[in-house]
Design an enzyme around this catalytic site. Structure first.
Site, PDB file in Angstrom:
ATOM      1  N   SER A  50      15.694 -15.604  20.595  1.00 43.76           N
ATOM      2  CA  SER A  50      16.908 -15.161  21.286  1.00 43.76           C
ATOM      3  C   SER A  50      17.305 -13.780  20.794  1.00 43.76           C
ATOM      4  O   SER A  50      16.786 -13.290  19.789  1.00 43.76           O
ATOM      5  CB  SER A  50      18.052 -16.138  21.033  1.00 43.76           C
ATOM      6  OG  SER A  50      18.522 -15.975  19.706  1.00 43.76           O
ATOM      7  N   LYS A  51      18.244 -13.184  21.520  1.00 39.53           N
ATOM      8  CA  LYS A  51      18.733 -11.865  21.155  1.00 39.53           C
ATOM      9  C   LYS A  51      19.330 -11.895  19.749  1.00 39.53           C
ATOM     10  O   LYS A  51      19.210 -10.963  18.979  1.00 39.53           O
ATOM     11  CB  LYS A  51      19.771 -11.409  22.185  1.00 39.53           C
ATOM     12  CG  LYS A  51      20.274 -10.011  21.951  1.00 39.53           C
ATOM     13  CD  LYS A  51      21.133  -9.553  23.085  1.00 39.53           C
ATOM     14  CE  LYS A  51      22.508  -9.084  22.688  1.00 39.53           C
ATOM     15  NZ  LYS A  51      22.795  -8.753  21.336  1.00 39.53           N
TER      16      LYS A  51
END
Ligand code: GLU
Length: 509
Positions: A261-262
């Site tokens: 994920s970011k």
């Protein structure tokens, strides 16, 4: 393969393009090029609630930077234009009407409140064959009532009618045959009167069909939608031209546990976006591979191996080699761990292969003045880059490593002075300056080294007592390339000047 492949990359402009999306685009590209096919860019912007200003341009700019080229699509044109789904409204409506006429879809008037009530009454409520007859739709309401509501402008959606207990088979090149029973599917919304736009599922299928797509290569997160898509092909009678599916494995966190994920990028300090991105609503900035100093070829090489295995030990691949070697059959089913240290390793490797003049272009912007205009300085820059590049991973590091060649040190770390600066150091360095001044130049590293060593030997000086403070006065710290490489690049005058001015500065401390 008897038809020329046509593949598409079909992002939704809902924000910056994630690195996983880049990998999807890359695999489509490699596959298309491998088989002499076409690569299409379709923008799937039918979800107006999730539309983000600037995202489409960001996607196009990113792929251009990476060298992922398209044959048709948004900003490229082509025989199936327009390629932006919001501009294809009229096309979709025709197909929705066809499904309704065939009894394969129906109007539903249920309000959000009514749906919410059902959900709160029934655990795991699903709009399907078991519940649809108790809902507010054209399967239940008399035909004239339906027409009246529509004529009155009442809001409605069109839902697909899914018959239970039918077997649906998704043929996936990577995963094999995936079989599911239609009972688990719900009557998904295909179209909304509120904005006159189709949902993702309908637009995606209609466009894949009209654009003659032969292979749908996309992320694993779309696998759950595939049975519905297969069903839609069946409903339209397009089974014969149904594309083949290939759902790519997930990109996993660096520790292999869960989806990348970011936040992992923010937490561990690596980019998950190709270019810098500023969220137009929150103003939040996220860094990209380009601005972090990655070379596009390195990013491509790194991503190509995240989910695809060439079947050999080879790791460094040019784009042409990737195209030559790529096959969907060699893509893995299990997730690919996002090892960003490996990404850095690729960048380091690519940096080593770059011509020095090209590296100079990357380093130049870090300098305050324009070194290109000064022939001597430019020559010095090229030599300096050559002397340090084997230690560098990013252009910015190159700059940090070469900076001292252009600015003589004016301060010296206390810890270094304590360790390297002795009583007799000033005397030794003054003598060294004389030795160097007597040489015609310092162009020949070995010759300089020989002269200095002979002098040390003759005087009985230890090499360390001379070389350590010598490095300190030239560089400002105990770092840098080989000392006689430094003197070659600095030249005789500058080397001697640095000794003398450092002696003056340190004398005052
Ligand atoms: N618009 C979808 C996305 O954002 C496309 C998925 C597909 O390739 O079918 O990824």
């Amino acid at each position: 393969m008897n038809t020329t492949p046509r593949v598409r990359f079909a992002p939704s402009p809902t924000g910056a393009l994630h690195i996983g999306g880049v990998r999807t685009a890359l695999y489509n590209y490699l596959f298309a090029r491998r088989h002499g096919g076409s690569m299409i860019l379709r923008i799937e912007d039918t979800d107006t609630n999730r539309y983000v200003e600037g995202a489409e341009k960001y996607i196009i700019d990113s792929l251009q930077w990476l060298g992922i080229e398209f044959d048709e699509g948004v900003s490229f044109g082509g025989k199936h234009a327009p390629y932006r789904q919001s501009e294809r409204k009229d096309i979709y409506r025709k197909y929705v009407d066809r499904l309704i006429a065939d009894g394969k879809a129906y109007y539903a008037f249920d309000t959000p409140e009514e749906l919410e009530e059902k959900r709160s009454q029934t655990a795991n409520f699903q709009y399907d064959a078991s519940t649809r007859m108790s809902m507010n739709n054209s399967l239940v309401l008399p035909a004239d009532e339906v027409s009246r509501r529509i004529a009155n402008g009442e809001k409605y959606v069109v839902r697909i009618r899914i018959e239970p207990n039918e077997e649906i088979v998704v043929n996936d090149i990577i995963r094999g045959e995936v079989r599911i029973n239609s009972t688990i599917l719900d009557d998904k919304v295909l179209w909304k009167s509120a904005d006159g736009l189709p949902t993702y599922h309908l637009a995606n299928i209609v466009d894949d069909h009209l654009m003659e797509i032969t292979h749908v290569i996309r992320g694993e997160e779309w696998l759950p939608s595939a049975p519905l898509h297969v069903l839609l092909y069946r409903y339209f009678g397009w089974q014969d031209t149904m594309p083949q599916f290939a759902h790519l494995p997930l990109l996993l966190k660096p520790d292999g546990k869960g989806k990348l994920s970011k936040r992992d990028g923010d937490r561990l300090g690596f980019p998950v976006f190709p270019l810098d991105w500023t969220d137009p609503i929150t103003g939040e900035k996220t860094s990209g591979y380009r601005e972090a100093g990655y070379f596009p070829e390195a990013v491509i090489n790194f991503l190509a191996l995240l989910g695809w295995n060439p079947g050999s030990e080879q790791e460094i691949f040019s784009k042409e080699e990737l195209i030559e070697a790529f096959s969907l059959e060699r893509c893995s089913r299990s997730g690919a761990r996002f090892d960003y240290e490996k990404g850095k390793w690729f960048n380091h490797k690519y940096l080593q292969t770059k011509p020095t003049e090209e590296l100079a272009k990357y380093v130049m912007p870090f300098f305050a003045d324009n070194i290109f205009d000064d022939k001597d300085k430019y020559r010095k820059l090229l030599a300096a880059i050559d002397s340090v590049k084997e230690r560098a991973t990013f252009p910015k590091e190159l700059f940090e490593f070469v900076e001292f060649f252009f600015t003589a040190p004016e301060s010296f770390a206390d810890s270094d002075l304590k360790k390297r600066w002795k009583e007799d150091t000033p005397r030794l360095l003054t003598e060294l300056a004389e030795i160097l001044r007597a040489l015609p130049n310092l162009d020949d590293e070995q010759a300089t080294e020989e002269s200095v060593k002979q002098w040390c030997e003759a005087k009985g000086y230890s090499l360390g007592a001379v070389m350590n403070p010598f490095r300190l006065v030239l560089v400002g710290q105990m770092k840098g390339p080989h000392i006689f490489t430094i003197t070659r690049i600095l030249g005789r005058t500058e080397t001697v000047n640095r000794i003398n001015s450092a002696l003056k500065i340190i004398e005052k401390i």
